[in-house]
Every structure is written in C-alpha cells, then in structure tokens.
Design an enzyme around this catalytic site. Structure first.
Site, PDB file in Angstrom:
ATOM      1  N   LYS A 278       0.846  -1.201   0.000  1.00 17.03           N
ATOM      2  CA  LYS A 278       0.000   0.000   0.000  1.00 17.03           C
ATOM      3  C   LYS A 278       0.877   1.245   0.000  1.00 17.03           C
ATOM      4  O   LYS A 278       1.991   1.206   0.510  1.00 17.03           O
ATOM      5  CB  LYS A 278      -0.865   0.019   1.266  1.00 17.03           C
ATOM      6  CG  LYS A 278      -2.033  -0.934   1.251  1.00 17.03           C
ATOM      7  CD  LYS A 278      -2.870  -0.790   2.509  1.00 17.03           C
ATOM      8  CE  LYS A 278      -4.026  -1.769   2.501  1.00 17.03           C
ATOM      9  NZ  LYS A 278      -5.013  -1.525   1.444  1.00 17.03           N
ATOM     10  N   ARG A 352     -10.443 -11.318   1.358  1.00 15.02           N
ATOM     11  CA  ARG A 352     -11.291 -12.325   0.716  1.00 15.02           C
ATOM     12  C   ARG A 352     -10.620 -13.703   0.706  1.00 15.02           C
ATOM     13  O   ARG A 352     -11.297 -14.726   0.671  1.00 15.02           O
ATOM     14  CB  ARG A 352     -11.659 -11.867  -0.702  1.00 15.02           C
ATOM     15  CG  ARG A 352     -10.505 -11.695  -1.620  1.00 15.02           C
ATOM     16  CD  ARG A 352     -10.841 -10.852  -2.848  1.00 15.02           C
ATOM     17  NE  ARG A 352     -10.891  -9.419  -2.532  1.00 15.02           N
ATOM     18  CZ  ARG A 352     -11.202  -8.472  -3.407  1.00 15.02           C
ATOM     19  NH1 ARG A 352     -11.529  -8.790  -4.649  1.00 15.02           N
ATOM     20  NH2 ARG A 352     -11.193  -7.210  -3.054  1.00 15.02           N
TER      21      ARG A 352
HETATM   22  N1  BES Z   1      -8.195  -3.704   4.080  1.00 18.49           N
HETATM   23  C1  BES Z   1      -8.369  -3.272   2.741  1.00 18.49           C
HETATM   24  C2  BES Z   1      -9.666  -2.492   2.545  1.00 18.49           C
HETATM   25  C3  BES Z   1      -9.729  -1.159   3.218  1.00 18.49           C
HETATM   26  C4  BES Z   1      -9.320  -0.016   2.548  1.00 18.49           C
HETATM   27  C5  BES Z   1     -10.227  -1.023   4.493  1.00 18.49           C
HETATM   28  C6  BES Z   1      -9.390   1.204   3.160  1.00 18.49           C
HETATM   29  C7  BES Z   1     -10.302   0.198   5.104  1.00 18.49           C
HETATM   30  C8  BES Z   1      -9.886   1.322   4.439  1.00 18.49           C
HETATM   31  C9  BES Z   1      -8.387  -4.454   1.795  1.00 18.49           C
HETATM   32  O1  BES Z   1      -7.643  -5.546   2.175  1.00 18.49           O
HETATM   33  C10 BES Z   1      -7.827  -3.966   0.497  1.00 18.49           C
HETATM   34  O2  BES Z   1      -6.697  -3.606   0.476  1.00 18.49           O
HETATM   35  N2  BES Z   1      -8.650  -3.967  -0.554  1.00 18.49           N
HETATM   36  C11 BES Z   1      -8.259  -3.491  -1.813  1.00 18.49           C
HETATM   37  C12 BES Z   1      -8.678  -4.510  -2.847  1.00 18.49           C
HETATM   38  C13 BES Z   1      -8.111  -4.266  -4.211  1.00 18.49           C
HETATM   39  C14 BES Z   1      -6.622  -4.560  -4.199  1.00 18.49           C
HETATM   40  C15 BES Z   1      -8.816  -5.159  -5.195  1.00 18.49           C
HETATM   41  C16 BES Z   1      -8.978  -2.165  -2.069  1.00 18.49           C
HETATM   42  O3  BES Z   1     -10.147  -2.047  -1.696  1.00 18.49           O
HETATM   43  O4  BES Z   1      -8.346  -1.269  -2.574  1.00 18.49           O
HETATM   44 ZN    ZN Z   2      -5.598  -5.366   1.606  1.00 18.02          ZN
END
Ligand code: BES
Ligand code: ZN
Ligand code: ZN
Length: 501
Positions: A278, A352
């Site tokens: 990230k 997921r």
């Molecule tokens: N934990 C994150 C989702 C999230 C984002 C929670 C911001 C709280 C605040 C999740 O694991 C994630 O990173 N999801 C990605 C998925 C993408 C890579 C398909 C997302 O939502 O950007």
């Molecule tokens: Zn994630």
C-alpha cells in the site's frame, strides 16, 4: 448507575437536572411551564422572558444555575430541534451531548427529565443511555497521564406518573450488555498491531470467554491449518513473522433449539498490502483491518449475556499481511480449503482469501443455517457509501430485510448492494478456477461475489464495513478511532434470525 423513577412529589434533589426543549417550545409566545417540575418553573419562566440566547436547536446546550441550597442546583437545557422528527439516532446524540456537559461538571446526582416529552418508552431510554455510554468510552492504555474515571455518578431518568413503568429498568440492563460488547470490540480494534498480533488476539479471546460456562473456544494453529489445506489463509500469513490462527468461539446454550448461526470476522491484524504494498499515506489505519473479527468478538460477548436459544459460532481468521522474502507474490496460485484454486493477482486483496477458507470451513464443519460475515473488505465500499453505512450483500431476501431493519434500529446502518451473477465474469482467471480481483470498477461487489463462491447454498450475508469501522465523521457519538460497528446490529437482529431459521 442508572435508575428510573417518577417525578418526586416533594421536589427534586439534584446537582443537575436535564430538560429537553424543542424549538417550537422556545418560539411559543405563551409558554406552558406546567409540564416542568415545580422547583424549576420560576427560573425557566424568568430565563425565557428575558433571554433569547437559547433557541432549542438540536444539541444546543444552556446551563442555568439556581441558588446553591435549592433542591435543583443546576438546570441543563438541551435543544431537541424539531421534536416530532426525532429518531433513535437523535436520542443517542442527545445522550452523548448531555454527557459531554456532565463530564465537565462532574455532578454526582443527575436527573434526566422526560416528563415533557411526547412519549416515554424503553427505546427512548435505551438510546439516551447508549449515547451516555458512548461518551464515556476511553482508550488511554498507552497514555501516561490517564484521566481518572469518576465514580458514584448517578443518572436518574424521571418519567411522569402516567408514563412510568417499572419495565423501563430493562432498558439499562439491555444497554449495558450491548455496550459491553461494543466496548470490547472497540478495545480490540483500537490496539496497535504490535500489541494485537494474531497470537495476542487469540490469547485475549481465550482469556475473555473462559468466564462463561456456555462458551468454548477452539483454536487451530498453523500446523492444523496446513493439515486442513487452508492455503488461501496461509498464503496471506506467509510474509509475516507472526503465525496465523483460526479461532472458533462456540456459544452452546443449555436448552438449545438446535438452530445455528455463524458469525465470521476478517481478522487482518495489520494490512500492509503485502508485496502489492500500500502507499504510505494513512497506512497506520490498517491496524483496524481486524475490525470484522472485533465485531464478532463483541457480538459473542453480548450473546453470552442475552442467552438466546440458538447456537452461535464466532469464527476468526487471524493473520498479518506483510511483505518479506517468503511472502506470497502476485500471480501465485493457491488451492483453497474448498478445493477451488485461486490466482492471487493482488496480495492486497487478502481479506477475501482468508475469508474464503474461513467461510468454507464454517459451512462444512459447523453447518450453520445462517452465516454472516463482517469485514473491512474494500476501499470501494467507501467510494459507494461513504463512512456512514456499511454495504450489505446477501443471497437471501429475508436476511436482507431483517438485517436492514436491525441496522436502522440499532444505529449500525446498512445499505443493500447487488450480487448479480454477471459480475462473476470479472473474476474469471486464465490459469486458476477464480482470481482474487476484478477490474477497477465495482470492487466491493466483485469482492462479495468472490466470497459467495465459498458459502455454497447456505443463507449468507456479507457486511463490508471498511467505511464504518473507524474515524467516522459527523456522527459525534462514535468518537475517534474504532467505532465498534457490528455488535449492536447483532443484538438487534437476534429475534429476526430466529424467525428465519
Ligand atoms: N483492508 C483493505 C480495505 C480497506 C481499505 C479497508 C481502506 C479500510 C480502508 C483491503 O484488504 C484492500 O486492500 N482492498 C483493496 C482490494 C483491491 C486490491 C482489489 C482495495 O479495496 O483497494
Ligand atoms: Zn488489503
Ligand atoms: Zn485488508
């Protein structure tokens, strides 16, 4: 301590008397003060005759002093705005507002006068009390300078004789049970990830639930997960020095009606994204990526006290998502517990993956009639719904209806989202049965569709709470940090679930 009573005949003896006042009352030329206790009528009359400061706007406050030796020392006016339009949520905010003032004054005896309201009932008292509790929450474990918590604070709700019912006491008991669950969830989610590793959470859960004879906790460690073939979950954990766990909290009531509900919560103790790292901005917030697991733990705490006849199972996949030399890489293929192979195209879509194994295990081993999962699953749900409502995805209209209604009532608001099969196209992989990301658009829906692959025909609801888990703006009573979203919803939906099963 909370109490409820009728307005005393021989005057009220209090440090602080709270009066809720509507805008229309303030605007009235001829005000009727007879609805208020005798001991404050003269002060109110004088105040409203001379001063125009207080408008009765929603959450507006005004403190009036009476002489120190009078029965009622202070009067706090709290504005209700348009009384007719007030909803449960507004009374939570009003309770929170009152408590903000009470805290500053540190008054011991507080009377909350409900005699001038249109109706006095359990829900109203519950909502006000809930607001008070929310204000009292502190997470100051890591502060050297802790504010001492006041003791012996009494809150006495006063109803008119006609409205009063001794059953109102139930409202405090119910709210206390619910808020214990909410606070437990908040405490867990607020912990920084260095003090809330998968092992820490597992230990905390074992320790916490050991006090209930109706609850047993089963733990599957890395070796057992390997034996079971939970390679999707294990794949996420690979890049971390902390080993993963699958924790199963079982509530088995003595006179069970044999109906089973499972609650599954995403427990990523820190989500760095893994190799699909990230960006640095706000990465600290990813300590909240176990808020789904926290919601389940908080819900199980409430269930232990509410003692429904249904069996409840709380399932927590606990992992940390980190990038090191042994981490899973984009393009890797894992064989999940269900037997389905998954092409991992983005290691940041890890929630997921752990839920795929946790859900498939739950459905196969526990065989519940209903599964509900809580997960901070996608940033995309925040794009869709912002931070006030969580996304509700479900394969059952009945489940949709009871959960949506419970959301409205409890304050853990949901909004229905689609699960059309056409979205499956997004998840077709060139090399495996399924891939773990879709295209850029509708990410919350494709994430939910992904999960659907692992629940079979079981009635299932997925709650994407990425927006509502922490630092929600404009809903004051949720405060800073973790909100404790989830347990209130489960407390409210218990009866509804029993009807569906
Ligand atoms: N934990 C994150 C989702 C999230 C984002 C929670 C911001 C709280 C605040 C999740 O694991 C994630 O990173 N999801 C990605 C998925 C993408 C890579 C398909 C997302 O939502 O950007
Ligand atoms: Zn994630
Ligand atoms: Zn995540």
């Amino acid at each position: 301590m909370f109490q409820v009573a009728t307005v005393p005949e021989h005057g009220i003896n209090t440090n602080l008397l709270v009066l809720f006042i509507s805008e229309s009352f303030v605007k009235k030329r001829k005000k009727d003060f007879s609805l208020f206790p005798d001991s404050v009528q003269a002060t109110l009359q004088q105040y409203f005759q001379v001063f125009k400061d207080f408008k009765g706007e929603f959450k507006e406050t005004q403190l009036l002093y009476q002489s120190a030796n009078s029965g009622v020392q202070r009067i706090l006016l709290v504005g209700m705005g348009d009384e007719a339009g007030l909803k449960c949520q507004d009374f939570r905010e009003l309770g929170y507002t009152f408590q903000t003032v009470q805290e500053k004054l540190n008054t011991k005896r507080n009377h909350i006068y409900l005699g001038n309201l249109r109706a006095c009932h359990n829900t109203l008292i519950e909502n006000l009390t809930e607001g008070i509790y929310f204000r009292q929450y502190r997470f100051d474990q890591y502060k050297s300078d802790k504010k001492t918590k006041p003791t012996n604070t009494r809150y006495i709700f006063l109803c008119s004789k006609d409205d009063y019912s001794p059953r109102f006491r139930q409202a405090f008991l119910r709210t206390r049970k619910i808020m214990n669950g909410v606070f437990l969830a908040r405490d867990l989610a607020n912990q920084p990830s260095n003090f809330a590793t998968p092992r820490d959470i597992k230990d905390k859960v074992i320790q916490h639930f050991s006090r209930y004879s109706t609850i047993q906790v089963e733990v599957l460690d890395k070796k057992e997960l390997e034996k079971l073939g939970m390679n999707a979950l294990l794949g996420v954990a690979k890049g971390s020095s902390h080993e993963p766990y699958l924790v199963i909290i079982k509530y088995l009531p003595p006179s069970s009606n044999k109906k089973r509900v499972a609650l599954v919560g995403k427990g990523v103790t820190f989500d760095s994204g893994g190799i699909s790292l990230k960006p640095p901005a706000n990465m600290d917030e990813m300590k909240y990526d176990m808020s789904g697991a926290a919601a389940v733990v908080g819900s199980m705490e409430i269930i232990a006290h509410m003692q429904p006849k249904m069996e409840f199972y709380g399932v927590l996949p606990l992992v940390e998502n980190m990038p090191d030399g042994s981490a899973m890489k984009p393009g890797d293929v894992v064989k999940s517990y269900s037997g389905k192979t998954i092409e991992v195209l983005n290691t940041d879509a890890e929630g997921r993956l752990i839920l795929a194994d946790a859900l498939a295990y739950t459905v196969e081993k526990i065989k519940p009639g209903i599964v509900i999962d809580f997960a901070t699953l996608t940033g995309s749900i925040m794009v869709a719904l912002g931070d006030k409502r969580a996304g509700l995805f479900t394969n059952s209209d009945e489940l949709k209806n009871v959960l949506f209604k419970a959301g409205e009532e409890s304050g853990d608001w949901l909004w229905p989202m689609p699960l059309d099969d056409i979205y499956n196209k997004e998840l077709e992989s060139n090399v495996a049965d399924i891939k773990n990301i879709g295209s850029r658009w509708g990410g919350a829906v494709t994430a939910a569709k992904f999960l659907e692959n692992f629940v079979g025909k079981t009635l299932w609801a997925h709650i994407d709470m990425a927006g509502t888990a922490n630092d929600v703006k404009h809903l004051g009573y949720w405060g800073k940090g973790a909100t404790g979203f989830g347990p209130r919803l489960i407390a409210q939906v218990l009866k509804g679930l029993n009807k569906i099963l």
